[in-house]
Design a protein around this motif. Sequence first.
Motif, PDB file in Angstrom:
ATOM      1  N   ARG A 221     -14.086  -4.409   7.172  1.00 34.55           N
ATOM      2  CA  ARG A 221     -13.675  -4.922   8.477  1.00 34.55           C
ATOM      3  C   ARG A 221     -13.072  -3.832   9.367  1.00 34.55           C
ATOM      4  O   ARG A 221     -12.925  -4.031  10.566  1.00 34.55           O
ATOM      5  N   TRP A 222     -12.677  -2.712   8.773  1.00 31.74           N
ATOM      6  CA  TRP A 222     -12.009  -1.655   9.532  1.00 31.74           C
ATOM      7  C   TRP A 222     -13.035  -0.859  10.314  1.00 31.74           C
ATOM      8  O   TRP A 222     -14.147  -0.612   9.831  1.00 31.74           O
ATOM      9  N   LYS A 223     -12.684  -0.406  11.507  1.00 28.63           N
ATOM     10  CA  LYS A 223     -13.660   0.251  12.372  1.00 28.63           C
ATOM     11  C   LYS A 223     -14.118   1.593  11.837  1.00 28.63           C
ATOM     12  O   LYS A 223     -15.236   2.030  12.099  1.00 28.63           O
ATOM     13  N   SER A 224     -13.263   2.304  11.085  1.00 32.61           N
ATOM     14  CA  SER A 224     -13.635   3.589  10.521  1.00 32.61           C
ATOM     15  C   SER A 224     -14.197   3.400   9.120  1.00 32.61           C
ATOM     16  O   SER A 224     -13.544   2.801   8.269  1.00 32.61           O
ATOM     17  N   PRO A 225     -15.392   3.926   8.835  1.00 27.49           N
ATOM     18  CA  PRO A 225     -15.990   3.731   7.512  1.00 27.49           C
ATOM     19  C   PRO A 225     -15.245   4.452   6.394  1.00 27.49           C
ATOM     20  O   PRO A 225     -15.440   4.116   5.222  1.00 27.49           O
ATOM     21  N   ASN A 226     -14.423   5.429   6.752  1.00 25.95           N
ATOM     22  CA  ASN A 226     -13.679   6.169   5.730  1.00 25.95           C
ATOM     23  C   ASN A 226     -12.208   5.787   5.680  1.00 25.95           C
ATOM     24  O   ASN A 226     -11.632   5.682   4.598  1.00 25.95           O
ATOM     25  N   ALA A 227     -11.594   5.564   6.820  1.00 24.15           N
ATOM     26  CA  ALA A 227     -10.188   5.158   6.823  1.00 24.15           C
ATOM     27  C   ALA A 227     -10.026   3.767   6.214  1.00 24.15           C
ATOM     28  O   ALA A 227      -8.995   3.484   5.582  1.00 24.15           O
ATOM     29  N   GLY A 228     -11.029   2.907   6.358  1.00 24.31           N
ATOM     30  CA  GLY A 228     -10.949   1.560   5.818  1.00 24.31           C
ATOM     31  C   GLY A 228     -10.703   1.539   4.316  1.00 24.31           C
ATOM     32  O   GLY A 228      -9.716   0.956   3.846  1.00 24.31           O
ATOM     33  N   PRO A 229     -11.587   2.154   3.514  1.00 27.03           N
ATOM     34  CA  PRO A 229     -11.347   2.173   2.072  1.00 27.03           C
ATOM     35  C   PRO A 229     -10.038   2.849   1.678  1.00 27.03           C
ATOM     36  O   PRO A 229      -9.325   2.379   0.782  1.00 27.03           O
ATOM     37  N   VAL A 230      -9.714   3.957   2.349  1.00 28.96           N
ATOM     38  CA  VAL A 230      -8.504   4.697   2.006  1.00 28.96           C
ATOM     39  C   VAL A 230      -7.253   3.845   2.229  1.00 28.96           C
ATOM     40  O   VAL A 230      -6.394   3.717   1.341  1.00 28.96           O
ATOM     41  N   MET A 231      -7.134   3.243   3.417  1.00 29.82           N
ATOM     42  CA  MET A 231      -5.916   2.506   3.737  1.00 29.82           C
ATOM     43  C   MET A 231      -5.865   1.145   3.049  1.00 29.82           C
ATOM     44  O   MET A 231      -4.794   0.682   2.655  1.00 29.82           O
ATOM     45  N   ALA A 232      -7.020   0.480   2.903  1.00 32.16           N
ATOM     46  CA  ALA A 232      -7.026  -0.804   2.206  1.00 32.16           C
ATOM     47  C   ALA A 232      -6.633  -0.619   0.745  1.00 32.16           C
ATOM     48  O   ALA A 232      -5.792  -1.367   0.211  1.00 32.16           O
ATOM     49  N   ALA A 233      -7.228   0.376   0.080  1.00 32.05           N
ATOM     50  CA  ALA A 233      -6.887   0.631  -1.319  1.00 32.05           C
ATOM     51  C   ALA A 233      -5.438   1.076  -1.453  1.00 32.05           C
ATOM     52  O   ALA A 233      -4.727   0.655  -2.377  1.00 32.05           O
ATOM     53  N   GLY A 234      -4.985   1.928  -0.531  1.00 32.50           N
ATOM     54  CA  GLY A 234      -3.597   2.382  -0.595  1.00 32.50           C
ATOM     55  C   GLY A 234      -2.612   1.251  -0.397  1.00 32.50           C
ATOM     56  O   GLY A 234      -1.608   1.157  -1.113  1.00 32.50           O
ATOM     57  N   ALA A 235      -2.902   0.366   0.566  1.00 29.64           N
ATOM     58  CA  ALA A 235      -2.016  -0.768   0.797  1.00 29.64           C
ATOM     59  C   ALA A 235      -1.995  -1.694  -0.411  1.00 29.64           C
ATOM     60  O   ALA A 235      -0.939  -2.199  -0.815  1.00 29.64           O
ATOM     61  N   GLY A 236      -3.165  -1.932  -1.006  1.00 27.56           N
ATOM     62  CA  GLY A 236      -3.218  -2.760  -2.199  1.00 27.56           C
ATOM     63  C   GLY A 236      -2.491  -2.129  -3.373  1.00 27.56           C
ATOM     64  O   GLY A 236      -1.827  -2.816  -4.152  1.00 27.56           O
ATOM     65  N   ALA A 237      -2.610  -0.806  -3.495  1.00 30.64           N
ATOM     66  CA  ALA A 237      -1.926  -0.103  -4.582  1.00 30.64           C
ATOM     67  C   ALA A 237      -0.411  -0.194  -4.439  1.00 30.64           C
ATOM     68  O   ALA A 237       0.320  -0.204  -5.435  1.00 30.64           O
ATOM     69  N   LEU A 238       0.065  -0.267  -3.189  1.00 28.50           N
ATOM     70  CA  LEU A 238       1.509  -0.347  -2.930  1.00 28.50           C
ATOM     71  C   LEU A 238       2.014  -1.788  -2.882  1.00 28.50           C
ATOM     72  O   LEU A 238       3.235  -2.001  -2.812  1.00 28.50           O
ATOM     73  N   HIS A 239       1.093  -2.762  -2.848  1.00 26.81           N
ATOM     74  CA  HIS A 239       1.448  -4.179  -2.681  1.00 26.81           C
ATOM     75  C   HIS A 239       2.247  -4.365  -1.387  1.00 26.81           C
ATOM     76  O   HIS A 239       3.338  -4.941  -1.363  1.00 26.81           O
ATOM     77  N   VAL A 240       1.669  -3.845  -0.294  1.00 24.84           N
ATOM     78  CA  VAL A 240       2.312  -3.937   1.006  1.00 24.84           C
ATOM     79  C   VAL A 240       1.281  -4.411   2.024  1.00 24.84           C
ATOM     80  O   VAL A 240       0.085  -4.124   1.891  1.00 24.84           O
ATOM     81  N   ALA A 241       1.728  -5.134   3.048  1.00 23.27           N
ATOM     82  CA  ALA A 241       0.846  -5.651   4.095  1.00 23.27           C
ATOM     83  C   ALA A 241       0.845  -4.695   5.282  1.00 23.27           C
ATOM     84  O   ALA A 241       1.885  -4.482   5.916  1.00 23.27           O
ATOM     85  N   LEU A 242      -0.311  -4.124   5.571  1.00 19.51           N
ATOM     86  CA  LEU A 242      -0.450  -3.180   6.683  1.00 19.51           C
ATOM     87  C   LEU A 242      -1.487  -3.711   7.667  1.00 19.51           C
ATOM     88  O   LEU A 242      -1.952  -4.835   7.559  1.00 19.51           O
ATOM     89  N   GLY A 243      -1.865  -2.870   8.633  1.00 19.64           N
ATOM     90  CA  GLY A 243      -2.822  -3.288   9.641  1.00 19.64           C
ATOM     91  C   GLY A 243      -2.202  -4.267  10.621  1.00 19.64           C
ATOM     92  O   GLY A 243      -0.993  -4.264  10.855  1.00 19.64           O
ATOM     93  N   GLY A 244      -3.021  -5.099  11.221  1.00 16.94           N
ATOM     94  CA  GLY A 244      -2.540  -6.048  12.211  1.00 16.94           C
ATOM     95  C   GLY A 244      -2.418  -5.433  13.589  1.00 16.94           C
ATOM     96  O   GLY A 244      -2.735  -4.254  13.799  1.00 16.94           O
ATOM     97  N   PRO A 245      -1.969  -6.185  14.588  1.00 10.57           N
ATOM     98  CA  PRO A 245      -1.907  -5.704  15.971  1.00 10.57           C
ATOM     99  C   PRO A 245      -1.035  -4.453  16.105  1.00 10.57           C
ATOM    100  O   PRO A 245      -0.016  -4.306  15.414  1.00 10.57           O
TER     101      PRO A 245
END
Length: 296
Positions: A221-245
């Motif tokens: 869903r993230w606009k960047s094909p590379n930042a999406g996997p990096v930040m989604a996996a990192g947020a999941g690894a930290l158990h933190v909610a990121l992204g949003g407006p």
Amino acid sequence: MLLATGLDAWLGEPKRWHPLVGYGRVASAVERWLHRDARVAGVAAWCLAVGVPVALLVALRGVLPAWAVFVLDVVVLYAAIGRRSLGEHARPIADALARHDLDAARVAVGWMVSRDTAALTASQVAGAATESVLENGHDAVFGAMFWFALLGGPGALLFRLANTLDAMWGYRTPRYLHFGWAAARLDDVLGYLPARLTALTYAMAGRFDGALRCWRAQAPRWKSPNAGPVMAAGAGALHVALGGPAPYHGQWQERPLLGEGDAPDATSIRGALGLVDRGVAVWLVVALLIGVVAHA
């Protein structure tokens, strides 16, 4: 790789005469000279700004003795990575949030992100900093290490210069929509594999199941094909909610949600730095093992 990361940990980025700052001035001059509202002009500018320095480095390595090539590669990789600098920028934000100094935190995070920071809440400041650490773990650390492992100094230089040009030209604005197309697309290509290895590294260094779950569900869903996997996996690894407006140029822009769990705070920023640090250790161990096996 071990020596270059050691130099970065010891010395950090140069305080004066930083090579990437100087390169930015050269790239700006190339842009002023070649800018046209056309993709072909952007391709030509990219080849001049990236291809020429990489070709010169390849030629230099071809005439130097082996010991000098080794030293040159160490210096190039040291200049290409910014692990210590990442901590030097992010820790003051975490420290300010920990002492409830929101104004100082907003100022500090403004050095790391391009979004408007004046009206951010403490949680939004922490989220912006955490996202930046995770993304720059790829851009300023693992991406350069990946291409160095494949191609030596020229590989690290290729990735870092291409990534720098994407940060300068890779925007969908009237000036860069066509001229910056090559910089944006070539950075996506060069970052495709290392971004996914970075995402896997974050998963191994944190909550593995959560990282993979968020990566699969949220990265597309993230606009960047590379930042999406990096930040989604990192947020999941930290158990933190990121992204949003988030606010950019005076307007709030909708962005997909990343991760799961707690709202970001100072601990999230430090946790993201920990993921990067543990990931670097893993990469160095793997590189050393490969080196031992290759020379056995």
